[in-house]
Design a protein around this motif. Structure first.
Motif, mmCIF file in Angstrom:
data_model
loop_
_atom_site.group_PDB
_atom_site.id
_atom_site.type_symbol
_atom_site.label_atom_id
_atom_site.label_comp_id
_atom_site.label_asym_id
_atom_site.label_seq_id
_atom_site.Cartn_x
_atom_site.Cartn_y
_atom_site.Cartn_z
ATOM 1 N N ASP A 44 0.797 -1.229 0.000
ATOM 2 C CA ASP A 44 0.000 0.000 0.000
ATOM 3 C C ASP A 44 0.829 1.279 0.000
ATOM 4 O OD1 ASP A 44 -2.197 -1.584 0.047
ATOM 5 O OD2 ASP A 44 -2.725 -1.218 2.141
ATOM 6 N N ILE A 45 2.067 1.199 0.447
ATOM 7 C CA ILE A 45 2.921 2.382 0.509
ATOM 8 C C ILE A 45 4.297 2.036 -0.053
ATOM 9 C CG2 ILE A 45 3.440 1.846 2.937
ATOM 10 C CD1 ILE A 45 3.866 4.862 3.382
ATOM 11 N N SER A 46 4.788 2.869 -0.958
ATOM 12 C CA SER A 46 6.092 2.597 -1.569
ATOM 13 C C SER A 46 6.916 3.877 -1.598
ATOM 14 C CB SER A 46 5.933 2.021 -2.977
ATOM 15 O OG SER A 46 5.102 2.841 -3.770
ATOM 16 N N HIS A 47 8.208 3.718 -1.812
ATOM 17 C CA HIS A 47 9.149 4.827 -1.692
ATOM 18 C C HIS A 47 10.159 4.806 -2.828
ATOM 19 C CE1 HIS A 47 13.286 6.028 -0.402
ATOM 20 N NE2 HIS A 47 12.677 7.115 0.034
ATOM 21 N N VAL A 48 10.443 5.977 -3.366
ATOM 22 C CA VAL A 48 11.575 6.155 -4.272
ATOM 23 C C VAL A 48 12.310 7.412 -3.855
ATOM 24 C CG1 VAL A 48 10.616 4.947 -6.272
ATOM 25 C CG2 VAL A 48 10.104 7.370 -5.944
ATOM 26 N N GLU A 49 13.556 7.510 -4.297
ATOM 27 C CA GLU A 49 14.362 8.701 -4.017
ATOM 28 C C GLU A 49 14.944 9.185 -5.338
ATOM 29 O OE1 GLU A 49 18.166 10.144 -1.264
ATOM 30 O OE2 GLU A 49 17.384 8.098 -1.113
ATOM 31 N N VAL A 50 14.707 10.440 -5.652
ATOM 32 C CA VAL A 50 15.163 11.028 -6.906
ATOM 33 C C VAL A 50 16.077 12.201 -6.597
ATOM 34 C CG1 VAL A 50 14.463 12.119 -9.056
ATOM 35 C CG2 VAL A 50 13.054 10.299 -8.089
ATOM 36 N N LEU A 51 17.376 11.992 -6.835
ATOM 37 C CA LEU A 51 18.366 13.042 -6.585
ATOM 38 C C LEU A 51 18.221 13.633 -5.194
ATOM 39 C CD1 LEU A 51 18.216 14.801 -10.069
ATOM 40 C CD2 LEU A 51 19.942 13.194 -9.251
ATOM 41 N N GLY A 52 18.034 12.762 -4.213
ATOM 42 C CA GLY A 52 17.949 13.199 -2.827
ATOM 43 C C GLY A 52 16.553 13.552 -2.355
ATOM 44 N N ARG A 53 15.561 13.622 -3.257
ATOM 45 C CA ARG A 53 14.183 13.947 -2.871
ATOM 46 C C ARG A 53 13.393 12.660 -2.680
ATOM 47 N NH1 ARG A 53 11.085 18.722 -3.354
ATOM 48 N NH2 ARG A 53 9.381 18.486 -1.872
ATOM 49 N N HIS A 54 12.804 12.512 -1.508
ATOM 50 C CA HIS A 54 12.032 11.309 -1.202
ATOM 51 C C HIS A 54 10.595 11.467 -1.688
ATOM 52 C CE1 HIS A 54 15.224 9.567 1.316
ATOM 53 N NE2 HIS A 54 15.459 10.814 1.708
ATOM 54 N N ILE A 55 10.085 10.423 -2.321
ATOM 55 C CA ILE A 55 8.717 10.410 -2.838
ATOM 56 C C ILE A 55 8.012 9.183 -2.284
ATOM 57 C CG2 ILE A 55 7.269 10.313 -4.898
ATOM 58 C CD1 ILE A 55 9.620 11.584 -6.438
ATOM 59 N N ILE A 56 6.886 9.412 -1.628
ATOM 60 C CA ILE A 56 6.100 8.335 -1.037
ATOM 61 C C ILE A 56 4.792 8.219 -1.811
ATOM 62 C CG2 ILE A 56 5.067 7.451 1.084
ATOM 63 C CD1 ILE A 56 8.086 7.880 1.323
ATOM 64 N N VAL A 57 4.513 7.033 -2.333
ATOM 65 C CA VAL A 57 3.278 6.799 -3.082
ATOM 66 C C VAL A 57 2.322 5.986 -2.212
ATOM 67 C CG1 VAL A 57 2.252 5.761 -5.131
ATOM 68 C CG2 VAL A 57 4.480 6.882 -5.292
ATOM 69 N N LEU A 58 1.095 6.499 -2.075
ATOM 70 C CA LEU A 58 0.064 5.827 -1.282
ATOM 71 C C LEU A 58 -0.934 5.164 -2.221
ATOM 72 C CD1 LEU A 58 -0.591 8.700 1.303
ATOM 73 C CD2 LEU A 58 1.110 6.861 1.422
ATOM 74 N N ASN A 59 -1.079 3.851 -2.101
ATOM 75 C CA ASN A 59 -1.947 3.093 -2.995
ATOM 76 C C ASN A 59 -3.153 2.496 -2.282
ATOM 77 O OD1 ASN A 59 -1.165 2.957 -5.866
ATOM 78 N ND2 ASN A 59 0.810 2.260 -5.067
ATOM 79 N N SER A 60 -3.532 3.053 -1.145
ATOM 80 C CA SER A 60 -4.742 2.580 -0.475
ATOM 81 C C SER A 60 -5.419 3.746 0.229
ATOM 82 C CB SER A 60 -4.435 1.479 0.543
ATOM 83 O OG SER A 60 -3.825 2.010 1.704
ATOM 84 N N VAL A 61 -6.733 3.643 0.355
ATOM 85 C CA VAL A 61 -7.499 4.670 1.061
ATOM 86 C C VAL A 61 -7.065 4.722 2.515
ATOM 87 C CG1 VAL A 61 -9.813 5.410 1.758
ATOM 88 C CG2 VAL A 61 -9.458 4.373 -0.489
ATOM 89 N N GLU A 62 -6.807 3.547 3.109
ATOM 90 C CA GLU A 62 -6.429 3.499 4.521
ATOM 91 C C GLU A 62 -5.157 4.300 4.782
ATOM 92 O OE1 GLU A 62 -9.169 0.464 3.451
ATOM 93 O OE2 GLU A 62 -7.162 0.842 2.641
ATOM 94 N N ALA A 63 -4.141 4.110 3.932
ATOM 95 C CA ALA A 63 -2.889 4.839 4.112
ATOM 96 C C ALA A 63 -3.083 6.333 3.879
ATOM 97 C CB ALA A 63 -1.825 4.287 3.162
#
Length: 514
Positions: free
Chosen positions: A67-86
């Motif tokens: 439901d929650i995933s993470h990437v880092e792009v040139l030092g910037r953290h990006i969190i993707v939420l794939n559920s209503v609960e999160a």
């Protein structure tokens, strides 16, 4: 004294990389980041970021990472939420730290949309906008004063569709612009080629393109904003300059027209039409800063409701073309409750449960803002055992939330009955709690958009039959596809629109005036 004559750019880059890796090696986080695709040193997940229909890539991440995933792009953290609960746990329940907006270099800084409410940093200016919009159009009760405007402009829409049904999408755009400009500035648009409708349409297209996730490298590497326009690969700066001029005209021109009209009305001892802007300015002397905020509040009203409304109404015509049984059930309910001797009005709304369910399904089936506008977290946080550092971009994948087969049975089907709880089944999840955003950044113009879509749907189904087009004896089934961009639209399609009866033609042709 040593003179570093042999140092090259490669040496500096390698030195910088070394410093970065040393810092990373000694940095201790209080918890692991959420799972996500593995990145590379220095550049992180640059290659993993999607450039087209990002919501589809994010949905694939959900299958792999949860439901929650993470990437880092040139030092910037990006969190993707794939559920209503999160999304609810972070953006709603922790809204005090999840309500900021990231700086979008292309759309926000270079083009200038950072002053529009949807992209505004959380603070006093944002609260000023939200307070005014909520006071004037923030509830169905507050919207009641504008219902005559909605009804008259929608009647004019019926006339246009009757006269030239092949120009459906243009008619929807014209009507959405007419309603919002009448409400925002008291401006009544011209029947054809209205300057402000055309200007607003152009600005909204540029807004969607300039804020599309992954569309411009300058959003990933903000330092590119400093390169000159002639520099190879800096064509985005020419676009930004052109788009900024469009935006500035959109902000200034309607406001100036409003001011000129107010002066003329006052001098003639007339009565100016009620509008969002007149409500904010009535009986007040504003500072230059306050006047600026009124202008941008009005533009925020337009950007929050116009293009999104166009997408939803167009998708309903698409759904009626593809799902004739739904259309027949909706028309049967209208005929039974309203009759065929008049057009529906807002007074009928509570008596039409199937139409209400159809409205909900239109928000779910065609997700207008598939990944919302990214939030930005203002403090370090821990969620479900994962570390979310301050400054992270938080992206809710609204498209997947409204197309999750675990939540919605057969999500590709347009089925209003999923919200009625028929045959002993419980109604499925209410899409309004998802489609308009979360927490303190929920769309403040949702009641305006909701009213426009509802009335357009009702009146159109009352007088028109919508079906697949037949050319040279061949029936054409429209393709269900959507555009990329911050605001997504159904792919243009053809359909056959005809009046349901002679009575319907008479209702369409009735005179309408303010």
């Amino acid at each position: 004294m040593l003179i570093f004559t042999n140092i090259t750019w490669l040496d500096l880059c390698l030195a910088g990389a070394g410093v970065y890796l040393v810092k990373q090696a000694f940095r201790k986080n209080p918890a692991p980041y959420p799972p996500g695709p593995p990145g590379w040193p220095l550049i992180g997940n640059v290659a993993d970021m999607p450039h087209n229909k990002a919501w589809l890539t994010f949905a694939k991440w959900r299958k792999k990472y949860g439901d929650i995933s993470h990437v880092e792009v040139l030092g910037r953290h990006i969190i993707v939420l794939n559920s209503v609960e999160a999304a609810m746990a972070l953006l709603d329940k922790k809204s005090s730290v999840y309500s900021d907006r990231p700086v979008l270099t292309m759309g926000g800084e270079l083009v200038g949309w950072k002053y529009c409410m949807g992209f505004l940093s959380y603070g006093d200016r944002f609260r000023y906008y939200r307070k005014n919009i909520h006071r004037i159009i923030g509830s169905r009760a507050a919207m009641a004063v504008y219902e005559p405007i909605e009804e008259i402009e929608t009647r004019r829409f019926l006339k246009r569709v009757f006269a030239k049904p092949e120009q459906l999408q243009a008619h929807i755009r014209h009507t959405a612009g007419a309603i919002i400009l009448r409400i925002s500035h008291g401006y009544e648009v011209k029947e054809n080629n209205d300057r402000f409708v055309d200007l607003a349409d152009r600005a909204m297209d540029q807004l969607s393109r300039s804020t599309d996730t992954g569309a411009f490298m300058v959003d990933i590497m903000p330092w590119l904003a400093k390169v000159p326009e002639w520099f190879p690969g800096a064509g985005f700066k020419c676009l930004a300059r052109e788009w900024r001029q469009t935006l500035e005209e959109l902000v200034e021109a309607p406001h100036k027209l409003f001011g000129d009209r107010e002066l003329n009305t006052s001098q003639a001892a007339g009565v100016a039409p009620v509008s969002f802007t007149s409500n904010l300015l009535k009986g007040r002397t504003l500072s230059a800063e306050e006047d600026n905020m009124v202008k941008w509040s009005a533009v925020s009203l337009y950007t929050g409701g116009a293009d999104t409304t166009v997408s939803t109404i167009y998708s309903i015509f698409l759904a009626m073309t593809l799902f004739p049984d739904v259309q027949k059930k909706a028309q049967a309910e209208i005929d039974a409750v309203v009759g065929t001797d008049r057009l529906p009005s807002f007074a009928d709304r509570n008596s039409l449960p199937y139409i209400e369910a159809l409205m909900k399904e239109s928000l779910r089936w065609n997700v207008v803002v598939p990944i919302g506008i990214p939030h930005c977290v203002s403090e370090d946080d821990i969620y479900d055992g994962y570390y979310i550092p301050k400054g992270s971009l938080i992206i809710p994948n609204i498209w997947f939330m409204l197309n999750d087969p675990q939540t919605y049975a057969n999500p590709s089907q347009f089925n209003p009955e999923r919200f009625l709880g028929n045959d002993g089944k419980d109604p499925e999840c209410e899409p309004r709690t998802i489609s308009f955003g979360f927490g303190r950044r929920i769309c403040p113009g949702l009641h305006l958009a909701d009213a426009s879509v509802w009335l357009s749907t009702m009146m159109s189904l009352a007088v028109f039959d919508i079906s697949k087009i037949v050319e040279n004896g061949v029936e054409h089934t429209p393709e269900v596809d959507s555009s990329s961009g911050a605001i997504s639209h159904p792919k243009p399609f053809k359909c056959f629109i005809k009046p349901r009866s002679a009575k319907a033609i008479a209702l369409i042709q009735e005179d309408v005036n303010y």
